[in-house]
Scaffold this motif. Sequence first.
Motif, mmCIF file in Angstrom:
data_model
loop_
_atom_site.group_PDB
_atom_site.id
_atom_site.type_symbol
_atom_site.label_atom_id
_atom_site.label_comp_id
_atom_site.label_asym_id
_atom_site.label_seq_id
_atom_site.Cartn_x
_atom_site.Cartn_y
_atom_site.Cartn_z
ATOM 1 N N SER A 71 80.090 -7.882 14.590
ATOM 2 C CA SER A 71 79.097 -7.300 15.738
ATOM 3 C C SER A 71 77.744 -7.808 15.209
ATOM 4 C CB SER A 71 79.369 -5.896 15.094
ATOM 5 O OG SER A 71 80.466 -5.447 15.603
ATOM 6 N N ARG A 108 80.486 -2.240 16.907
ATOM 7 C CA ARG A 108 81.195 -2.373 17.966
ATOM 8 C C ARG A 108 82.633 -2.433 17.768
ATOM 9 N NH1 ARG A 108 77.361 -0.957 20.497
ATOM 10 N NH2 ARG A 108 75.443 -1.677 21.683
ATOM 11 N N GLU A 164 78.641 -7.891 26.464
ATOM 12 C CA GLU A 164 76.916 -7.791 26.538
ATOM 13 C C GLU A 164 76.191 -9.100 26.329
ATOM 14 O OE1 GLU A 164 76.796 -3.336 23.449
ATOM 15 O OE2 GLU A 164 77.644 -5.591 22.459
ATOM 16 N N PHE A 165 76.912 -10.057 25.910
ATOM 17 C CA PHE A 165 76.455 -11.345 25.584
ATOM 18 C C PHE A 165 75.730 -12.169 26.704
ATOM 19 C CE2 PHE A 165 77.664 -16.131 26.305
ATOM 20 C CZ PHE A 165 77.099 -16.271 24.209
ATOM 21 N N LYS A 177 69.899 -14.597 25.813
ATOM 22 C CA LYS A 177 69.485 -13.565 24.500
ATOM 23 C C LYS A 177 68.788 -14.347 23.748
ATOM 24 C CE LYS A 177 71.341 -9.810 27.080
ATOM 25 N NZ LYS A 177 72.736 -8.686 26.338
ATOM 26 N N LEU A 217 81.740 -6.411 22.944
ATOM 27 C CA LEU A 217 80.514 -8.202 22.904
ATOM 28 C C LEU A 217 80.157 -9.258 23.806
ATOM 29 C CD1 LEU A 217 81.663 -8.556 19.426
ATOM 30 C CD2 LEU A 217 79.437 -7.183 19.385
ATOM 31 N N ASP A 259 69.143 -8.433 21.839
ATOM 32 C CA ASP A 259 69.762 -7.160 21.595
ATOM 33 C C ASP A 259 69.548 -7.161 19.819
ATOM 34 O OD1 ASP A 259 70.788 -7.592 23.591
ATOM 35 O OD2 ASP A 259 73.011 -8.402 23.690
ATOM 36 N N LYS A 299 75.117 -11.134 17.549
ATOM 37 C CA LYS A 299 74.133 -9.984 17.824
ATOM 38 C C LYS A 299 71.952 -10.951 16.863
ATOM 39 C CE LYS A 299 75.346 -7.727 21.196
ATOM 40 N NZ LYS A 299 75.178 -6.033 20.886
ATOM 41 N N THR A 339 69.214 -12.988 19.079
ATOM 42 C CA THR A 339 69.151 -12.389 19.736
ATOM 43 C C THR A 339 67.958 -11.401 20.288
ATOM 44 O OG1 THR A 339 71.213 -10.692 20.307
ATOM 45 C CG2 THR A 339 71.827 -13.163 20.197
ATOM 46 N N ILE A 356 71.101 -5.454 16.848
ATOM 47 C CA ILE A 356 72.766 -5.205 15.816
ATOM 48 C C ILE A 356 73.122 -3.406 16.177
ATOM 49 C CG2 ILE A 356 73.589 -5.878 13.940
ATOM 50 C CD1 ILE A 356 71.390 -8.473 13.681
#
Length: 447
Positions: free
Chosen positions: A266, A280, A289-290, A294, A286, A275, A270, A273, A277
């Motif tokens: 997790s 997850r 969301e990847f 990002k 993940l 996003d 991130k 990026t 943290i």
Amino acid sequence: MSVAVRFAPSPTGLLHVGNVRLALVNWLLARKAGGNFLLRLDDTDEERSKPEYAEGIERDLTWLGLTWDRFARESDRYGRYDEVAAALKASGRLYPCYETPEELNLKRASLVSQGRPPIYDRAALRLGDADRARLEAEGRKPHWRFKLEHTPVEWTDLVRGPVHFEGSALSDPVLIREDGRPLYTLTSVVDDADLAITHVIRGEDHVANTAVQIQIFEAVGGAVPVFAHLPLLTDATGQGLSKRLGSLSVASLREEEGIEPMALASLLAKLGTSDAIEPRLTLDELVAEFDIAKVSRATPKFDPEELLRLNARILHLLPFERVAGELAALGLDDADAAFWEAVRPNLSRVAEARDWWAVTHAPVAPAADDPAFLAEAAALLPEEPWDLSTWGTWTGAVKAKTGRKGKDLFLPLRRALTGRDHGPELKNLLPLIGRTRAQKRLAGETA
Ligand code: GLU
């Protein structure tokens, strides 16, 4: 074109968080694209490569859930590298050089002292057959350099954007050592080309290699992959994380720090990026969301404290089934979902569950420093069976009988029942402690 990526560690040490982050990003990109993830061991450095490090890499990736679709080992492919090297020699792109390391150092030092970049001067290209014969008669063996084209090399990096190098600003790289062994700069390209790698995602320490390797791809007739160079992780002070930093090895995070695989994943998916943290519980989240877009160019900082906080947040969410194996490995074979749910809000690491197991299942010397009150409370303990409502019923009765409330009511009970001032909610612990133990502890007995 189906996406194919590779993670290509050299088995010369333990994987640390920086290496495994690159493995994860490659894996996420492959899974998101429905593509293929290759684990390749870059083990041509035979002096430093060790089977135990190769095993460690596989263990670490497996622990994180980063399964590979294909596996390759460079030491199995020397025949192929020889074949490619022979073709490059025949076409004049690989040329023999005879300078010793000392001579090369002198050349470099002299260029640097004149304020010029330390680029190899291609003196070996000016040798004639007779010169080479003389050098070889002296016992010198050649190493082989790749003749770069003095043209611009450009690519659009998925993280860095457009990148431009001048071929003339780079040194012709050595691809074959004096002992005939091929070097990474060549072997990596041959493998990436033969195994149809479409995306090379690696650390930004390889940016200059990429300029050189693009020319090698072209020379060997391989398709040039897409490149992404990620900034390397640093510690809180901005220093690079060296492979030798044992404390940040995946093995020590797992075995000594009690980090859960999804806590590490997790964080590393991130870090650096756009996003946030967040904990997850599955790699699938993940993957969803990847997006490599990002990933930022800024240097990400790895903070072990942040990892531990995330580990705690993950544990607070993990269902019993996900930790049953770990609890059993701690010797808590009889731990069940009720126990896990009672104690997980108080844990940063699974191993800390042992302390609470000792409170619910082993003799505790209580801090029974208010005996008259505790005797009154003990007399009011309900009959079993006990459940999550028992604590409320019981303390309600104790409050009505003694007139105590708040801390005066609860703290002496907690200290008598658990031997501690803090801990999981007693509503959850009481049924696990059970009536017999509770009664003895309230009476000041070790039970
Ligand atoms: N074995 C190389 C390394 O660990 C691989 C670099 C690459 O991904 O090409 O740095």
